[in-house]
Design a protein around this motif. Structure first.
Motif, mmCIF file in Angstrom:
data_model
loop_
_atom_site.group_PDB
_atom_site.id
_atom_site.type_symbol
_atom_site.label_atom_id
_atom_site.label_comp_id
_atom_site.label_asym_id
_atom_site.label_seq_id
_atom_site.Cartn_x
_atom_site.Cartn_y
_atom_site.Cartn_z
ATOM 1 N N ALA A 1 43.349 101.420 14.163
ATOM 2 C CA ALA A 1 44.638 100.892 13.703
ATOM 3 C C ALA A 1 45.363 100.247 14.876
ATOM 4 O O ALA A 1 45.244 100.701 16.017
ATOM 5 N N PRO A 2 46.122 99.176 14.628
ATOM 6 C CA PRO A 2 46.845 98.521 15.724
ATOM 7 C C PRO A 2 47.931 99.425 16.306
ATOM 8 O O PRO A 2 48.505 100.248 15.605
ATOM 9 N N ASP A 3 48.165 99.265 17.587
ATOM 10 C CA ASP A 3 49.204 100.026 18.297
ATOM 11 C C ASP A 3 50.240 99.027 18.795
ATOM 12 O O ASP A 3 49.919 98.107 19.545
ATOM 13 N N LYS A 4 51.495 99.205 18.378
ATOM 14 C CA LYS A 4 52.560 98.283 18.782
ATOM 15 C C LYS A 4 53.576 98.957 19.703
ATOM 16 O O LYS A 4 54.647 98.426 19.948
ATOM 17 N N SER A 5 53.224 100.139 20.241
ATOM 18 C CA SER A 5 54.170 100.909 21.053
ATOM 19 C C SER A 5 54.544 100.208 22.359
ATOM 20 O O SER A 5 55.593 100.471 22.925
ATOM 21 N N SER A 6 53.701 99.307 22.841
ATOM 22 C CA SER A 6 53.982 98.618 24.107
ATOM 23 C C SER A 6 54.829 97.366 23.903
ATOM 24 O O SER A 6 55.128 96.665 24.860
ATOM 25 N N GLY A 7 55.200 97.076 22.678
ATOM 26 C CA GLY A 7 56.000 95.883 22.414
ATOM 27 C C GLY A 7 55.160 94.713 21.936
ATOM 28 O O GLY A 7 55.675 93.711 21.474
ATOM 29 N N ARG B 1 51.041 93.893 20.104
ATOM 30 C CA ARG B 1 49.979 94.540 19.327
ATOM 31 C C ARG B 1 48.684 94.638 20.134
ATOM 32 O O ARG B 1 48.195 93.644 20.660
ATOM 33 N N THR B 2 48.170 95.864 20.244
ATOM 34 C CA THR B 2 46.841 96.077 20.821
ATOM 35 C C THR B 2 46.009 96.806 19.791
ATOM 36 O O THR B 2 46.543 97.548 18.954
ATOM 37 N N GLN B 3 44.720 96.592 19.848
ATOM 38 C CA GLN B 3 43.838 97.228 18.878
ATOM 39 C C GLN B 3 42.531 97.584 19.577
ATOM 40 O O GLN B 3 41.905 96.744 20.212
ATOM 41 N N GLN B 4 42.159 98.848 19.454
ATOM 42 C CA GLN B 4 40.939 99.316 20.101
ATOM 43 C C GLN B 4 39.746 99.108 19.176
ATOM 44 O O GLN B 4 39.823 99.370 17.971
ATOM 45 N N ILE B 5 38.646 98.643 19.753
ATOM 46 C CA ILE B 5 37.413 98.404 19.009
ATOM 47 C C ILE B 5 36.296 99.150 19.733
ATOM 48 O O ILE B 5 36.147 99.035 20.953
ATOM 49 N N LYS B 6 35.515 99.930 18.982
ATOM 50 C CA LYS B 6 34.382 100.654 19.576
ATOM 51 C C LYS B 6 33.101 100.182 18.907
ATOM 52 O O LYS B 6 33.025 100.109 17.686
ATOM 53 N N ILE B 7 32.104 99.879 19.731
ATOM 54 C CA ILE B 7 30.796 99.474 19.235
ATOM 55 C C ILE B 7 29.822 100.605 19.562
ATOM 56 O O ILE B 7 29.613 100.945 20.723
ATOM 57 N N VAL C 1 39.619 96.435 24.003
ATOM 58 C CA VAL C 1 40.973 96.427 23.464
ATOM 59 C C VAL C 1 41.383 94.972 23.249
ATOM 60 O O VAL C 1 41.370 94.172 24.184
ATOM 61 N N ALA C 2 41.712 94.667 22.005
ATOM 62 C CA ALA C 2 42.222 93.331 21.685
ATOM 63 C C ALA C 2 43.732 93.372 21.868
ATOM 64 O O ALA C 2 44.410 94.189 21.253
ATOM 65 N N ASP C 3 44.248 92.493 22.707
ATOM 66 C CA ASP C 3 45.666 92.472 23.029
ATOM 67 C C ASP C 3 46.261 91.172 22.513
ATOM 68 O O ASP C 3 45.844 90.085 22.911
ATOM 69 N N SER C 4 47.258 91.268 21.645
ATOM 70 C CA SER C 4 47.841 90.079 21.033
ATOM 71 C C SER C 4 48.490 89.154 22.056
ATOM 72 O O SER C 4 48.496 87.948 21.877
ATOM 73 N N MET C 5 49.019 89.703 23.153
ATOM 74 C CA MET C 5 49.654 88.852 24.170
ATOM 75 C C MET C 5 48.619 87.927 24.803
ATOM 76 O O MET C 5 48.858 86.747 24.988
ATOM 77 N N LYS C 6 47.459 88.449 25.137
ATOM 78 C CA LYS C 6 46.406 87.631 25.735
ATOM 79 C C LYS C 6 45.911 86.606 24.724
ATOM 80 O O LYS C 6 45.694 85.454 25.051
ATOM 81 N N TYR C 7 45.727 87.034 23.511
ATOM 82 C CA TYR C 7 45.216 86.138 22.473
ATOM 83 C C TYR C 7 46.213 85.016 22.212
ATOM 84 O O TYR C 7 45.855 83.859 22.148
ATOM 85 N N LYS D 1 48.546 83.773 24.167
ATOM 86 C CA LYS D 1 48.638 82.862 25.313
ATOM 87 C C LYS D 1 47.512 81.835 25.263
ATOM 88 O O LYS D 1 47.728 80.653 25.435
ATOM 89 N N LYS D 2 46.302 82.307 25.010
ATOM 90 C CA LYS D 2 45.158 81.413 24.961
ATOM 91 C C LYS D 2 45.306 80.434 23.790
ATOM 92 O O LYS D 2 45.000 79.272 23.905
ATOM 93 N N ARG D 3 45.796 80.947 22.708
ATOM 94 C CA ARG D 3 45.912 80.129 21.517
ATOM 95 C C ARG D 3 46.963 79.021 21.703
ATOM 96 O O ARG D 3 46.752 77.883 21.324
ATOM 97 N N LYS D 4 48.062 79.362 22.351
ATOM 98 C CA LYS D 4 49.134 78.387 22.570
ATOM 99 C C LYS D 4 48.701 77.322 23.571
ATOM 100 O O LYS D 4 49.099 76.176 23.476
ATOM 101 N N ALA D 5 47.902 77.722 24.535
ATOM 102 C CA ALA D 5 47.456 76.779 25.567
ATOM 103 C C ALA D 5 46.470 75.765 24.998
ATOM 104 O O ALA D 5 46.329 74.673 25.526
ATOM 105 N N ALA D 6 45.784 76.123 23.939
ATOM 106 C CA ALA D 6 44.731 75.252 23.397
ATOM 107 C C ALA D 6 45.285 74.026 22.699
ATOM 108 O O ALA D 6 46.384 73.815 22.433
#
Length: 110
Positions: A71-77, A79-85, A97-103, A105-110
């Motif tokens: 489940a996504p975690d929004k406690s840091s302000g 959204r982060t989401q842990q994925i285990k393979i 860990v998928a971090d919405s801030m990193k995602y 940033k990359k998306r806006k730069a494109a």
């Protein structure tokens, strides 16, 4: 004789501890043998795909047991989401860990 009773009780305790240790070692060896067999089986599967250029569903099914998306975690302000393979044959678990801030940033730069 009281001395004999004390020695006998000590001997019985020692034997009980030795039997417990032997059982633990047998379990350890059995687990180690199974892990070794699992790793060898996984290596055989991986060797088939040594020079792959494309990750297909068939390859993923052969190498990966399951993927768990937590489940996504929004406690840091943000959204982060842990994925285990979980790889097949119980050889490894990869965590990302998928971090919405990193995602974002990359998306806006494109």
């Amino acid at each position: 004789d009281e001395r004999f009773s004390i020695m006998s009780a000590g001997y019985e305790d020692e034997q009980k501890k030795l039997r417990a240790t032997a059982a633990e070692l047998a379990d350890f060896i059995e687990t180690a043998v199974q892990k070794s067999a699992d790793v060898n089986a996984f290596i055989q599967v991986v060797q088939k795909y040594e020079n792959i250029t494309e990750l297909t569903p068939e390859i993923m099914h052969e190498l990966i047991e399951k993927i768990v998306v937590h489940a996504p975690d929004k406690s840091s302000g943000h959204r982060t989401q842990q994925i285990k393979i979980y790889y097949r044959f119980n050889v490894a678990v990869a965590t990302a860990v998928a971090d919405s801030m990193k995602y974002d940033k990359k998306r806006k730069a494109a």
